[in-house]
Design a protein around this motif. Structure first.
Motif, PDB file in Angstrom:
ATOM      1  N   GLY A 218      -2.998   5.903   1.724  1.00 22.18           N
ATOM      2  CA  GLY A 218      -2.764   7.019   2.624  1.00 22.18           C
ATOM      3  C   GLY A 218      -2.658   8.308   1.857  1.00 22.18           C
ATOM      4  N   PRO A 219      -2.375   9.414   2.549  1.00 25.11           N
ATOM      5  CA  PRO A 219      -2.171  10.681   1.849  1.00 25.11           C
ATOM      6  C   PRO A 219      -1.100  10.526   0.767  1.00 25.11           C
ATOM      7  CG  PRO A 219      -2.279  11.025   4.219  1.00 25.11           C
ATOM      8  CD  PRO A 219      -2.232   9.549   4.014  1.00 25.11           C
ATOM      9  N   THR A 220      -1.303  11.215  -0.340  1.00 20.24           N
ATOM     10  CA  THR A 220      -0.436  11.020  -1.499  1.00 20.24           C
ATOM     11  C   THR A 220       1.034  11.245  -1.163  1.00 20.24           C
ATOM     12  OG1 THR A 220      -2.174  11.514  -3.086  1.00 20.24           O
ATOM     13  CG2 THR A 220       0.085  11.916  -3.808  1.00 20.24           C
ATOM     14  N   ALA A 221       1.354  12.277  -0.400  1.00 17.74           N
ATOM     15  CA  ALA A 221       2.756  12.552  -0.072  1.00 17.74           C
ATOM     16  C   ALA A 221       3.402  11.399   0.675  1.00 17.74           C
ATOM     17  CB  ALA A 221       2.854  13.839   0.740  1.00 17.74           C
ATOM     18  N   ALA A 222       2.627  10.706   1.499  1.00 22.26           N
ATOM     19  CA  ALA A 222       3.175   9.582   2.259  1.00 22.26           C
ATOM     20  C   ALA A 222       3.315   8.326   1.417  1.00 22.26           C
ATOM     21  CB  ALA A 222       2.290   9.302   3.472  1.00 22.26           C
ATOM     22  N   MET A 223       2.518   8.211   0.359  1.00 24.42           N
ATOM     23  CA  MET A 223       2.553   7.021  -0.487  1.00 24.42           C
ATOM     24  C   MET A 223       3.607   7.106  -1.581  1.00 24.42           C
ATOM     25  SD  MET A 223       0.370   4.766   0.607  1.00 24.42           S
ATOM     26  CE  MET A 223       1.037   5.277   2.198  1.00 24.42           C
ATOM     27  N   LEU A 224       3.839   8.317  -2.099  1.00 26.31           N
ATOM     28  CA  LEU A 224       4.742   8.471  -3.237  1.00 26.31           C
ATOM     29  C   LEU A 224       6.180   8.661  -2.749  1.00 26.31           C
ATOM     30  CD1 LEU A 224       2.670  10.633  -5.737  1.00 26.31           C
ATOM     31  CD2 LEU A 224       2.727   8.153  -5.431  1.00 26.31           C
ATOM     32  N   THR A 225       6.699   7.602  -2.146  1.00 33.51           N
ATOM     33  CA  THR A 225       8.090   7.589  -1.704  1.00 33.51           C
ATOM     34  C   THR A 225       8.885   6.636  -2.578  1.00 33.51           C
ATOM     35  OG1 THR A 225       7.780   5.748  -0.150  1.00 33.51           O
ATOM     36  CG2 THR A 225       7.324   7.989   0.675  1.00 33.51           C
ATOM     37  N   ALA A 226      10.187   6.834  -2.599  1.00 35.08           N
ATOM     38  CA  ALA A 226      11.048   5.956  -3.396  1.00 35.08           C
ATOM     39  C   ALA A 226      10.905   4.499  -2.944  1.00 35.08           C
ATOM     40  CB  ALA A 226      12.502   6.420  -3.288  1.00 35.08           C
ATOM     41  N   GLU A 227      10.795   4.294  -1.654  1.00 35.70           N
ATOM     42  CA  GLU A 227      10.677   2.928  -1.127  1.00 35.70           C
ATOM     43  C   GLU A 227       9.391   2.257  -1.611  1.00 35.70           C
ATOM     44  OE1 GLU A 227      10.473   0.576   3.184  1.00 35.70           O
ATOM     45  OE2 GLU A 227      10.593   2.769   3.115  1.00 35.70           O
ATOM     46  N   HIS A 228       8.263   2.945  -1.451  1.00 38.35           N
ATOM     47  CA  HIS A 228       6.984   2.355  -1.864  1.00 38.35           C
ATOM     48  C   HIS A 228       6.937   2.124  -3.367  1.00 38.35           C
ATOM     49  CE1 HIS A 228       5.265   2.464   2.024  1.00 38.35           C
ATOM     50  NE2 HIS A 228       4.908   3.738   2.048  1.00 38.35           N
ATOM     51  N   LEU A 229       7.326   3.121  -4.149  1.00 38.06           N
ATOM     52  CA  LEU A 229       7.187   3.017  -5.601  1.00 38.06           C
ATOM     53  C   LEU A 229       8.158   1.999  -6.193  1.00 38.06           C
ATOM     54  CD1 LEU A 229       6.673   6.786  -6.451  1.00 38.06           C
ATOM     55  CD2 LEU A 229       4.940   4.978  -6.452  1.00 38.06           C
ATOM     56  N   SER A 230       9.358   1.914  -5.645  1.00 34.12           N
ATOM     57  CA  SER A 230      10.306   0.906  -6.121  1.00 34.12           C
ATOM     58  C   SER A 230       9.766  -0.490  -5.877  1.00 34.12           C
ATOM     59  CB  SER A 230      11.663   1.087  -5.428  1.00 34.12           C
ATOM     60  OG  SER A 230      12.245   2.325  -5.755  1.00 34.12           O
ATOM     61  N   ALA A 231       9.111  -0.688  -4.722  1.00 36.24           N
ATOM     62  CA  ALA A 231       8.542  -2.003  -4.418  1.00 36.24           C
ATOM     63  C   ALA A 231       7.349  -2.319  -5.309  1.00 36.24           C
ATOM     64  CB  ALA A 231       8.129  -2.055  -2.945  1.00 36.24           C
ATOM     65  N   VAL A 232       6.499  -1.319  -5.576  1.00 36.08           N
ATOM     66  CA  VAL A 232       5.303  -1.544  -6.384  1.00 36.08           C
ATOM     67  C   VAL A 232       5.655  -1.842  -7.832  1.00 36.08           C
ATOM     68  CG1 VAL A 232       3.264  -0.404  -7.361  1.00 36.08           C
ATOM     69  CG2 VAL A 232       3.718  -0.271  -4.915  1.00 36.08           C
ATOM     70  N   TYR A 233       6.605  -1.086  -8.393  1.00 30.80           N
ATOM     71  CA  TYR A 233       6.914  -1.215  -9.819  1.00 30.80           C
ATOM     72  C   TYR A 233       8.081  -2.143 -10.118  1.00 30.80           C
ATOM     73  CZ  TYR A 233       3.567   2.465 -10.774  1.00 30.80           C
ATOM     74  OH  TYR A 233       2.406   3.178 -10.898  1.00 30.80           O
ATOM     75  N   GLY A 234       8.822  -2.529  -9.093  1.00 27.74           N
ATOM     76  CA  GLY A 234       9.913  -3.476  -9.298  1.00 27.74           C
ATOM     77  C   GLY A 234      11.120  -2.898 -10.003  1.00 27.74           C
ATOM     78  N   VAL A 235      11.255  -1.579 -10.011  1.00 31.31           N
ATOM     79  CA  VAL A 235      12.419  -0.910 -10.592  1.00 31.31           C
ATOM     80  C   VAL A 235      12.851   0.196  -9.636  1.00 31.31           C
ATOM     81  CG1 VAL A 235      11.804  -1.395 -12.993  1.00 31.31           C
ATOM     82  CG2 VAL A 235      10.963   0.690 -11.912  1.00 31.31           C
ATOM     83  N   PRO A 236      14.135   0.567  -9.657  1.00 33.96           N
ATOM     84  CA  PRO A 236      14.586   1.654  -8.779  1.00 33.96           C
ATOM     85  C   PRO A 236      13.937   2.977  -9.177  1.00 33.96           C
ATOM     86  CG  PRO A 236      16.450   0.380  -9.607  1.00 33.96           C
ATOM     87  CD  PRO A 236      15.257  -0.038 -10.407  1.00 33.96           C
ATOM     88  N   VAL A 237      13.350   3.651  -8.211  1.00 38.45           N
ATOM     89  CA  VAL A 237      12.651   4.912  -8.438  1.00 38.45           C
ATOM     90  C   VAL A 237      13.241   5.967  -7.512  1.00 38.45           C
ATOM     91  CG1 VAL A 237      10.422   6.081  -8.202  1.00 38.45           C
ATOM     92  CG2 VAL A 237      10.523   3.795  -9.207  1.00 38.45           C
TER      93      VAL A 237
END
Length: 251
Positions: A218-237
């Protein structure tokens, strides 16, 4: 510009991509995810260097299989993370290799080809290096020259695999500026990265590739959220706003 449907691929029986479906619009798209999620593999499938074990690829509305190798080379430029240059070439000679898809077999570059090579070197601030041997360049300078070679193809689609991985901050800024300029000229840019801050800086659209799960896009602003990135990388973001742009921090 690029449509992937149910793409699967593996190496030695280990599945890397499993039923990946995503569309890449015009503009700049970041393919973002941790190591080992198949980002480079996906680029090579789009390029036609790898054939998917399942699924289909469409480029500019046509099935990829309908293109000849020459047509794909004229349409798509590719910048790998590492490229071996076996011959002692000058920077200008190396960049002129990008004109090969537009030349007749055994043909030599003409005046227009030389102009294109000089123009892309100037765009990247490397024109003063034109007569230098590629082997004499630093890692960052060599990366810029590899990008210049791809741009000399005059592609409609540009694929970049970790384009700023070997660059200092000044050259990173230069590459980001060039990527945005290319998008403004109507070129579709797809780049891989494991750095969400690069995606925030340069991309309009982001595809997240988590391990073992379908991609999110999706649009970058909608994808780069703490929820999405924490799930993708497996660390708190944590994601904070800085001058109207997302800044991604590991907690």
């Amino acid at each position: 510009m690029i449509a992937l449907s149910n793409i699967s691929f593996g190496y030695d029986g280990a599945r890397v991509l499993d039923g990946v479906s995503v569309e890449i619009p015009q503009g700049v798209t970041a393919l973002l995810g941790p190591n080992g999620t198949g980002k480079t593999t996906l680029l090579r499938i789009i390029l036609g260097a790898l054939r998917p074990q399942a699924g289909t690829v469409r480029i500019a509305g046509r099935p990829q299989r309908e293109y000849s190798r020459r047509e794909l080379s004229q349409l798509i430029g590719f910048v790998p993370q590492h490229e071996s240059i076996p011959f002692e070439l000058s920077v200008k000679e190396y960049v002129l290799l990008g004109r090969a898809p537009h030349l007749h077999p055994l043909g030599l570059p003409g005046a227009q080809d030389h102009k294109i090579a000089s123009d892309v070197l100037a765009m990247l601030g490397m024109l003063g290096f034109a007569e230098r041997a590629v082997s004499s360049l630093s890692g960052g300078e060599r990366q810029l020259v590899i990008i210049a070679r791809a741009l000399a193809q005059c592609p409609k689609i540009l694929l970049l695999d970790e384009p700023t991985a070997h660059l200092d901050l000044s050259n990173q800024a230069r590459v980001i500026k060039v990527i945005r300029e290319l998008a403004g000229r109507g070129i579709t840019v797809l780049l891989t990265t494991h750095d969400p801050n690069l995606a925030a800086a340069v991309s309009d659209y982001t595809v997240l590739l988590p391990k073992g799960r379908p991609p999110l896009a999706g649009p970058t602003a909608a994808m780069l959220t703490a929820e999405h990135l924490s799930a993708v990388y497996g660390v708190p973001v944590e994601v904070v706003a800085l001058d109207g742009r997302a800044l991604i921090l590991m907690r």
